[in-house]
Design an enzyme around this catalytic site. Sequence first.
Site: not given
Length: 263
Positions: A74, A219
């Site tokens: 992400d 991430h």
Amino acid sequence: MSRRGLMRGGLAGLGGAAAGIAVLRGREWIGPDRLPLDGGYAPAGNELGGQGRGAVSVLWHVRTEQPLVALTFDDGPAPDWTPRVLDTLDRLDVAATFFVVGQRLRRHAALVRDRYARHEVGNHTWAHKDLAQRDERGVRDQLRRCHDAVADVLGREPTLLRPPWGHLGGTTLTVAEELGYDVVMWSRQMREAAFARDPAGIVADTVAAARPGAIILAHDVGDRRRLVTIDHLTGIVAGLRDRGLRPVTVSALRAAAAADPAP
Ligand SMILES: [Zn+2]
């Protein structure tokens, strides 16, 4: 309320006005009765009622017997981190799903335009905004601008949405349906903060928690503690493979599960 409880409640609530689904702020659940009326929490107001499917898929795990897990990253793309992730995935011949922030994709288009080709790219809003705090127009703006960025930069239409922080309101669900999205949460988040200085720990923790059908969140942007995942992605993938689990994209995981023999 557990996340699962929220999902069930939220989806059931759409049958009514979808007027206020509880949101998680930090560790505290805030119900609709405590949301400020003038702070962008306009009732979801299902003005799209009667149109479209009237439903949207929200998943955080895929039920399958096949030894597959989805790897998701992400908040990117960003210089340095994202190319490092892409380099590692290329070297290991792994395809992943990247939930991108639209304005970052526009800014770093040249960095990733070709390199995302083998991967799946989903919508993570235009500017990483909390969709649960926006009215229908605000949600549509965040999703549409990211959608258009993906289409323009990569030449393909995203079909998956991950709301920042997993915050969902009824408005997000109705706009997601309008734009043809399925909503993808996660079943496991890599615990970078807990293992920021413990590379063996992040590998062991992530690998041990993986199950067939898991959707794993990492991430490729953030504070430096997250680098433990980027730096040791090779070990994590190797550990998954040692357990017989193959990392794939979210859509590949769903497609494989759909091909499972009926129970
Ligand atoms: Zn995010």
